[in-house]
Design an enzyme around this catalytic site. Structure first.
Site, mmCIF file in Angstrom:
data_model
loop_
_atom_site.group_PDB
_atom_site.id
_atom_site.type_symbol
_atom_site.label_atom_id
_atom_site.label_comp_id
_atom_site.label_asym_id
_atom_site.label_seq_id
_atom_site.Cartn_x
_atom_site.Cartn_y
_atom_site.Cartn_z
ATOM 1 N N HIS A 231 19.766 -19.608 9.487
ATOM 2 C CA HIS A 231 20.030 -19.731 10.938
ATOM 3 C C HIS A 231 20.551 -21.137 11.269
ATOM 4 O O HIS A 231 19.916 -21.885 12.028
ATOM 5 C CB HIS A 231 18.772 -19.388 11.743
ATOM 6 C CG HIS A 231 19.075 -18.913 13.129
ATOM 7 N ND1 HIS A 231 18.355 -17.925 13.761
ATOM 8 C CD2 HIS A 231 20.022 -19.290 14.029
ATOM 9 C CE1 HIS A 231 18.842 -17.732 14.986
ATOM 10 N NE2 HIS A 231 19.855 -18.556 15.161
ATOM 11 N N GLU B 130 13.663 -12.329 10.410
ATOM 12 C CA GLU B 130 13.643 -13.778 10.314
ATOM 13 C C GLU B 130 12.237 -14.344 10.549
ATOM 14 O O GLU B 130 11.586 -13.918 11.515
ATOM 15 C CB GLU B 130 14.590 -14.298 11.415
ATOM 16 C CG GLU B 130 15.241 -15.595 11.097
ATOM 17 C CD GLU B 130 16.418 -15.849 12.043
ATOM 18 O OE1 GLU B 130 17.330 -14.998 12.127
ATOM 19 O OE2 GLU B 130 16.389 -16.901 12.672
ATOM 20 N N ARG C 177 22.455 -12.054 15.930
ATOM 21 C CA ARG C 177 21.022 -11.825 15.794
ATOM 22 C C ARG C 177 20.811 -10.779 14.701
ATOM 23 O O ARG C 177 21.575 -9.813 14.585
ATOM 24 C CB ARG C 177 20.409 -11.306 17.098
ATOM 25 C CG ARG C 177 20.139 -12.376 18.135
ATOM 26 C CD ARG C 177 19.062 -13.360 17.686
ATOM 27 N NE ARG C 177 18.770 -14.376 18.692
ATOM 28 C CZ ARG C 177 19.315 -15.599 18.733
ATOM 29 N NH1 ARG C 177 20.183 -15.971 17.821
ATOM 30 N NH2 ARG C 177 18.960 -16.454 19.670
ATOM 31 N N ARG D 48 32.205 -16.189 24.569
ATOM 32 C CA ARG D 48 32.548 -17.576 24.216
ATOM 33 C C ARG D 48 32.665 -17.783 22.705
ATOM 34 O O ARG D 48 33.641 -18.336 22.206
ATOM 35 C CB ARG D 48 31.466 -18.531 24.750
ATOM 36 C CG ARG D 48 31.541 -18.774 26.233
ATOM 37 C CD ARG D 48 30.382 -19.677 26.654
ATOM 38 N NE ARG D 48 29.124 -18.957 26.538
ATOM 39 C CZ ARG D 48 28.406 -18.545 27.581
ATOM 40 N NH1 ARG D 48 28.795 -18.806 28.797
ATOM 41 N NH2 ARG D 48 27.280 -17.890 27.395
HETATM 42 C C1 DGY Z 1 20.847 -19.593 19.898
HETATM 43 O O1 DGY Z 1 21.152 -20.539 20.610
HETATM 44 O O2 DGY Z 1 20.564 -18.497 20.352
HETATM 45 C C2 DGY Z 1 20.789 -19.832 18.430
HETATM 46 O O3 DGY Z 1 20.740 -18.665 17.712
HETATM 47 C C3 DGY Z 1 19.613 -20.705 18.071
HETATM 48 O O4 DGY Z 1 20.056 -21.962 17.870
#
Ligand code: DGY
Length: 323
Positions: free
Chosen positions: A289, A271, A242, A163
């Site tokens: 983030h 993080e 990530r 997506r």
């Molecule tokens: C997610 O939705 O995984 C984002 O990284 C956190 O908002």
């Protein structure tokens, strides 16, 4: 229904959420919120699992094997606010009989926007420019100073064409970028975008590489020394997925050596700690983030978690059940 037969179930929110989200939860639950708004550690999560029916965590709350080792708990559902669930040990949760849901779809556009923002920031050296101005070190336009690169005509390599990867592709085409992709694909594949035969082929032919794969054991340090070396000289790496996907020390070496022109990171390997080698570098953009950080999306994510929780407590299959 909560196990102890109380009229209202109890939800534990591991952080503050938008007013709309907290109010919506309060309509259906007795809500316990970590008002301190910073992680309170695993002992607190374990305590909450014992006192709540539904846990509502976010990325970074460690639901690991050790936590599930203390089961049985009163909580039967972890309604994660976020699409990524790498902070939850799914097998251990399943063994403990605890269901897990996430919040896909609602953050796709905002996260794709942040990837594009990072592409622009890294390519045009925008963070560096802003720091220059704020430090009173700008002495007026000079034709050879602070030169970035033109986006139009370059190739964007998308790793993970789900997506969010496809939403980045949609935006990238409007900037005149040619899109190649590799990895997991989901949904409709626009005919203009070309599938690369392999990750290595994608890295070798892309001017900008953007990561949109989930954090799994298979993607741990996907971008390691060898893969970074395969990227084109002068290219750019973007990560909004990530932190674990990138070996950040290797990335710092590659940036320092001038192999990569720049990098843009919204997520980080350790993080919220930032790899110290990256901290002082001008050619890396570091964001905290922010992918889904809009009032609208954070509200939509929270409401989606609530919907999952209500379905679960009503004995129906939650819309976004992960396990
Ligand atoms: C997610 O939705 O995984 C984002 O990284 C956190 O908002």
């Amino acid at each position: 229904m909560p196990r102890d037969g109380r009229s209202r179930p109890v939800a534990y929110l591991t952080r503050r959420h938008t007013d709309a989200v907290e109010a919506a939860f309060a309509e259906h639950f007795d809500v316990s919120v970590n008002v301190g708004d910073v992680p309170r550690g695993q002992p607190e999560l374990i305590r909450a699992m014992d006192h709540c029916d539904v846990m509502v965590p976010i990325v970074g709350d460690p639901f690991d094997e050790l936590l599930f080792h203390h089961a049985p708990y009163r909580a039967t559902l972890i309604a994660n606010i976020g699409v990524g669930f790498n902070h939850i040990d799914l097998s251990a949760a399943a063994r403990a009989g605890i269901a897990v849901t996430n919040t896909p779809d609602v953050l796709t556009d905002d996260t794709a926007d942040i990837a594009i923002a990072l592409i622009l920031m890294a390519t045009r050296r925008l963070g560096e420019g802003e720091r220059l101005v704020r430090a009173n070190r700008w002495h007026g336009l000079a034709p050879t100073h602070h030169l970035g690169h033109t986006l139009r005509g370059r190739t964007l390599g998308i790793v993970g064409y789900g997506r969010i990867g496809r939403a980045v592709a949609d935006r990238a085409r409007a900037f005149g970028l040619t899109v190649r992709w590799t990895g997991r694909a989901g949904g409709h594949t626009p005919p203009d975008d070309e599938m690369a035969p392999s990750l290595d082929a994608l890295l070798e032919t892309s001017d900008i590489v953007t990561l949109h794969a989930p954090a799994t054991p298979d993607t741990q340090h996907l971008m390691n020394v060898e893969r970074l070396a395969r990227m084109k000289p002068g290219s750019i790496l973007i990560n909004t997925a990530r932190g674990s996907l990138v070996d950040e020390r290797a990335l710092a070496d590659s940036l320092r050596a001038g192999h990569l022109f720049a990098a843009g990171l919204d997520v980080h390997e350790h993080e919220p700690k930032i790899t110290s080698a990256l901290m002082g570098m001008e050619n890396v953009v570091l964001l905290p983030h922010l992918g889904s950080a809009t009032e609208e999306t954070r509200t939509a994510m929270g409401l989606r978690a609530l919907e999952n929780a209500l379905q679960w407590l009503a004995g129906k299959p939650p819309r976004d059940r992960v396990i």
